[in-house]
Design an enzyme around this catalytic site. Structure first.
Site, mmCIF file in Angstrom:
data_model
loop_
_atom_site.group_PDB
_atom_site.id
_atom_site.type_symbol
_atom_site.label_atom_id
_atom_site.label_comp_id
_atom_site.label_asym_id
_atom_site.label_seq_id
_atom_site.Cartn_x
_atom_site.Cartn_y
_atom_site.Cartn_z
ATOM 1 N N ARG A 51 0.818 -1.216 0.000
ATOM 2 C CA ARG A 51 0.000 0.000 0.000
ATOM 3 C C ARG A 51 0.852 1.268 0.000
ATOM 4 O O ARG A 51 0.535 2.231 -0.705
ATOM 5 C CB ARG A 51 -0.937 -0.013 1.207
ATOM 6 N N ASP A 158 -15.846 7.806 8.845
ATOM 7 C CA ASP A 158 -14.709 6.925 8.620
ATOM 8 C C ASP A 158 -13.438 7.745 8.729
ATOM 9 O O ASP A 158 -13.445 8.965 8.508
ATOM 10 C CB ASP A 158 -14.788 6.264 7.241
#
Length: 285
Positions: A51, A158
């Site tokens: 990532r 979030d």
């Protein structure tokens, strides 16, 4: 700065595009905990490498020494991208369908009786990812014709600002809606110009999407009748979990409901909830 004495390359990273040392990963783990509360175990190292390698390419960096130095020297410049990169956002419409069945069968009818005077219901989807969870909740509420005229609002939050924006956009590939129960398909409309579906405005109007770090101060003033926090706390250590669930209890009305993920439980975490079975809990005090 990275300590050169601890720059032994980890595992098979010698053959990788960007060398990542033990020291690099320790720095990344520490910063992840400080900024997000996420506890990265060593077996997540390959996932994190994949990532964050995208960030090194985007920034034109040659190794993780440079990236770690950037995180420590100029945290504000990279903080949002770092957080968005390390967070996991696996979700689906009506995932863990038994939660939504219980919501429709038990929780909503009880709330309609308990809140008959105020005709107000408040729900929080904490860790909403790309929006499938709060939209699923909203569809269940919209299926109750007796709630017409009620003040029902869902807060969807979030940590990852990218997925919050995606959720607010309310557009999904058509295959994302394939597992939706038939009774809720009425709340989708096909986009004729693409292979996408869009959530109808009648559902969207119930939800407010916001970026929020659960470990920071919460700006909400009122209480919630229902909180969904599913597959979120598995990334936190035990002290953080205890703190978070006690804060959830504080934010819930008496007898309010908490829904957590299938791999999570509150055993030895908090005694402020009673189990209703299948990772559904009701506030005890």
């Amino acid at each position: 700065m990275v300590n050169p004495s601890r720059t032994a390359v980890v595992g098979d990273h010698e053959a990788r595009e960007f060398p990542m040392s033990i020291a690099n990963f320790e720095i990344i783990k520490r910063i992840a905990m400080e900024w997000t509360g996420i506890s990265l175990s060593d077996h997540k190292r390959n996932m994190i490498y994949g990532r964050l390698s995208r960030r090194l390419r985007a920034l034109g960096l040659s190794d993780f020494n440079q990236y770690c130095n950037l995180l420590e020297a100029s945290p504000a410049a990279e903080k949002t991208e770092f957080i968005n990169s390390i967070t996991t956002n696996l979700t689906a419409f009506f995932r863990e369908i038994h939660h939504f069945e219980y919501l429709a069968r038990t929780v909503i009818p009880n709330l309609m009786r308990a809140n008959a005077a105020s005709r107000k219901i408040r729900i929080w989807s904490a860790g909403c990812s790309t929006g499938e969870e709060p939209y699923s909740i909203a569809m269940v509420f919209k299926s109750f014709s007796a709630l017409k005229g009620w003040d029902v609002k869902i807060l969807a939050t979030d940590l990852d600002s990218n997925v919050v924006a995606k959720g607010a956009g309310a557009v999904y590939p058509i295959d994302r809606a394939e597992g939706v129960p038939d009774k809720y398909r009425q709340f989708f409309k096909r986009d004729k110009t693409s292979n996408n579906v869009q959530i109808k405005d009648s559902v969207r109007e119930l939800i407010r999407f916001r970026q929020l770090n659960l470990l920071h101060e919460w700006p909400m003033r009122g209480s919630f009748d229902i909180i969904f926090c599913r597959n979120v706390v598995i990334y936190f250590d035990l002290p953080t979990q205890k703190k978070l669930f006690n804060r959830y209890a504080d934010m819930l009305v008496d007898n309010g409901h908490l829904f957590i993920g299938h791999s999570e439980n509150l055993y030895k975490v908090t005694d402020r909830f009673n189990s209703m079975g299948r990772t559904i809990y009701q506030k005890a005090y």
